[in-house]
Design a protein around this motif. Structure first.
Motif, PDB file in Angstrom:
ATOM      1  N   CYS A   1       0.986  -1.230   0.165  1.00 22.70           N
ATOM      2  CA  CYS A   1       0.007  -0.084  -0.044  1.00 22.70           C
ATOM      3  C   CYS A   1       0.775   1.240  -0.157  1.00 22.70           C
ATOM      4  CB  CYS A   1      -0.981  -0.096   1.175  1.00 22.70           C
ATOM      5  SG  CYS A   1      -2.215  -1.229   1.197  1.00 22.70           S
TER       6      CYS A   1
ATOM      7  N   ALA B   1       2.326   2.214  -3.386  1.00 20.71           N
ATOM      8  CA  ALA B   1       1.377   2.464  -4.379  1.00 20.71           C
ATOM      9  C   ALA B   1       0.664   3.870  -4.008  1.00 20.71           C
ATOM     10  CB  ALA B   1      -0.139   1.343  -4.367  1.00 20.71           C
TER      11      ALA B   1
ATOM     12  N   VAL C   1      -1.213   4.469  -1.353  1.00 16.45           N
ATOM     13  CA  VAL C   1      -2.577   4.505  -0.909  1.00 16.45           C
ATOM     14  C   VAL C   1      -2.679   4.091   0.736  1.00 16.45           C
ATOM     15  CG1 VAL C   1      -3.054   2.063  -1.248  1.00 16.45           C
ATOM     16  CG2 VAL C   1      -5.042   3.754  -1.562  1.00 16.45           C
TER      17      VAL C   1
ATOM     18  N   GLN D   1     -11.452   0.242  -5.472  1.00 14.10           N
ATOM     19  CA  GLN D   1     -10.947   1.619  -5.628  1.00 14.10           C
ATOM     20  C   GLN D   1      -9.671   1.552  -4.788  1.00 14.10           C
ATOM     21  OE1 GLN D   1     -13.207   5.179  -4.472  1.00 14.10           O
ATOM     22  NE2 GLN D   1     -15.187   4.222  -5.222  1.00 14.10           N
TER      23      GLN D   1
ATOM     24  N   HIS E   1      -5.663   1.394  -6.864  1.00 10.28           N
ATOM     25  CA  HIS E   1      -4.287   2.333  -6.612  1.00 10.28           C
ATOM     26  C   HIS E   1      -3.344   1.371  -6.660  1.00 10.28           C
ATOM     27  CE1 HIS E   1      -6.092   5.960  -5.608  1.00 10.28           C
ATOM     28  NE2 HIS E   1      -7.055   5.525  -4.925  1.00 10.28           N
TER      29      HIS E   1
ATOM     30  N   GLU F   1      -2.925   0.490 -10.316  1.00  9.97           N
ATOM     31  CA  GLU F   1      -2.263   1.769 -11.235  1.00  9.97           C
ATOM     32  C   GLU F   1      -0.799   1.904 -10.760  1.00  9.97           C
ATOM     33  OE1 GLU F   1      -4.498   4.788  -9.967  1.00  9.97           O
ATOM     34  OE2 GLU F   1      -6.241   4.224 -10.908  1.00  9.97           O
ATOM     35  N   HIS F   2      -0.273   1.544  -9.759  1.00 10.57           N
ATOM     36  CA  HIS F   2       1.222   1.833  -9.276  1.00 10.57           C
ATOM     37  C   HIS F   2       1.885   0.794 -10.405  1.00 10.57           C
ATOM     38  CE1 HIS F   2       4.842   1.792  -7.399  1.00 10.57           C
ATOM     39  NE2 HIS F   2       4.833   0.600  -6.837  1.00 10.57           N
TER      40      HIS F   2
END
Ligand SMILES: Cc1cc2nc3c(=O)[nH]c(=O)nc-3n(C[C@H](O)[C@H](O)[C@H](O)COP(=O)(O)OP(=O)(O)OC[C@H]3O[C@@H](n4cnc5c(N)ncnc54)[C@H](O)[C@@H]3O)c2cc1C
Length: 461
Positions: A73, A76, A78, A217, A221, A224-225
């Motif tokens: 996390c 990324a 997040v 959601q 992230h 997306e990373h």
């Protein structure tokens, strides 16, 4: 047209697949992730419910000791969307004129393993005899937990003479919540790990983390990373077969095909078994995997016109509901009514109940803790039954969990059910992804455990 070729194809965009893709793409590999659903997150998913018009998910929690998940996390960007809590609340229902009784456990000023001892000694949910039994039991996990997983936690509870109330008010909410099965189907090893890592070793290890975004959601992230690092992600693309010729894997999908030097199969064990090559060298693995067992979780989603409690979350004792999460508070969307989720772990009985029965029971039980349930308008509700929510760490199941490297060169397994040293959790899934990626790349992506704190530095260094 030539078939696109990759260093590694990762099958499945659950946490195991996302962790593997993130590690491999971060190390410069040309990576493709194939996911059969239209969203990422695997079992830690959220989706737009067609009739409720809400994005719903089953609440997932992590603990401070989940170092690999926290690392993923952080990478990324997040990690700051996880809301952390130091305090656990346990509620006993009020009935027959008795008021609801609240116990809170949080770290005080004492060094680990005594950091919660002040609240524990004052806990109204336990009598002195229960506290003595629990303290005696915890001594077993002070230095660590058994390496052997053949004893059931049911046997351990008997062996250490735990009292009925200690079982109902502490061991059960924690262990059935964390391992998601009855005591006969949980090994002492993993129950001991939960208590050692999160109750004894350090205060940080026991912090409760809750993603404050709907899960797809949140884990979007992470995907997306991996994409920013160069990985390619294709959703709604189901892998239908794997074959290998001249040291190259061909991955057949619902939309076409790809080739790769390596394949990381990061899918649940049933799907993995159906995609493995069928030659005899995999017979032992298939026999092992066929013996793994799943356990269900049922969640009840309630939207009230107003809040029924000021709590963000609590363990609900002496009822069928294990936990309440007030998601509108956790997500800071309060002011738009109240969205509560009730979690029923190891919900074998609920699998056979109708939604109306589950809802009626849940509301009746909830009102025993929060009388406002009887006054505040319930705007809408939904029930989610996940029959294969987790795999069970039944006694002896370690021998059934395969390593990430397989007998087939270039084919690797990932998933919470592979050998990780962890039960069926997001942390276990991320560990499996890092382990598989490390085996592909010949390096180590695994993050170290949290260090022991306080007196535990001497007891369990
Ligand atoms: C209701 C519920 C509550 C839970 N609560 C918690 C909790 O509080 N804390 C916690 O740590 N854990 C919790 N868990 C467990 C946690 O969700 C799992 O341990 C973890 O997400 C498993 O990740 P995984 O990547 O191993 O597998 P999965 O999440 O199952 O991912 C596998 C992915 O592979 C995809 N796939 C399958 N077959 C194919 C194919 N042929 N082609 C392409 N893609 C394919 C699937 O669609 C899926 O996205 C909970 C689980 C559930 C269901």
């Amino acid at each position: 047209m030539s078939i696109p070729h990759f260093d590694a194809v990762v099958v499945g965009a659950g946490l195991a697949g996302l962790a593997a893709a993130s590690a491999l793409s971060g190390a410069g590999g040309k990576v493709l992730v194939l996911e059969r659903k239209p969203f990422v997150g695997g079992r830690a998913y959220s989706y737009e419910h067609p009739s409720l018009h809400e994005e719903i998910d089953c609440q997932h929690v992590l603990l401070g000791c989940c170092t690999n998940l926290v690392h993923l996390c952080e990478q990324a960007g997040v990690a700051d969307r996880v809301r952390w809590y130091d305090e656990l609340t346990f509620l006993e229902p009020g009935h027959d004129g008795k008021a609801v009784r609240r116990t809170t456990l949080k770290p005080g000023g004492m060094p680990a393993p005594l950091h919660t001892s002040f609240d524990f000694l004052r806990a109204p949910m336990l009598e002195l005899t229960d506290k003595i039994a629990i303290a005696r039991g915890l001594m077993d996990f002070m230095r660590g937990y058994p390496a052997d997983d053949t004893e059931s936690f049911a046997t351990w509870l008997k062996r250490t003479k735990q009292t009925p109330r200690a079982i109902k008010h502490l061991w059960e909410p924690v262990i059935v919540g964390a391992l998601n099965d009855g005591f006969e189907n949980c090994s002492t090893k993993y129950a001991g790990q939960v208590f050692h890592e999160s109750f004894l070793k350090s205060a940080q290890g026991g912090r409760l983390g809750i993603p404050a975004l709907p899960l797809s959601q949140f884990y979007g992230h992470v995907a997306e990373h991996a994409v920013r690092q160069g990985a390619e992600l294709r959703l709604s693309q189901s892998v239908t077969g794997l074959s290998r010729a001249r040291e190259v894997w061909t991955i057949a999908t619902s939309e076409g095909g790809f080739t790769a030097d390596n394949v990381v199969l990061a899918v649940p064990f049933q799907q993995a078994a159906s995609l493995l090559p069928t030659d005899a060298s995999g017979d032992a693995l298939r026999t092992q995997m066929a013996q793994l067992q799943n356990a269900p979780i049922t969640t009840v989603h309630l939207w009230f016109e107003r809040e029924i409690t000021e709590l963000d979350h609590a363990a609900l004792l002496d009822t069928g509901i294990q936990w309440i999460f007030q998601k509108s508070r956790i997500r800071r969307t309060a002011g738009q009514g109240s969205y509560c989720e009730l979690t029923i772990s190891a919900s074998f009985a609920e699998l056979h109940q109708t939604r109306e029965e589950i809802l009626a029971n849940a509301l009746r039980e909830l009102a025993m803790f929060f009388p406002k349930v009887r006054e505040v308008k319930l705007v809408k509700s939904g029930i989610l039954k996940e029959a294969r929510a987790t795999f069970s760490v039944t006694p002896g199941s370690d021998a059934l969990r395969p390593a990430q490297r397989t007998v087939w060169p270039g084919l690797f397994l990932a998933g919470d059910w592979t050998t990780t040293g962890w039960p069926s959790t997001m942390e276990g899934a991320v560990r499996s992804g890092y382990l598989a990626a490390g085996t592909v790349a010949g390096t180590n992506f695994l993050k170290p455990d949290l260090p022991a704190e306080g007196l535990m530095r001497m007891i369990a260094p």
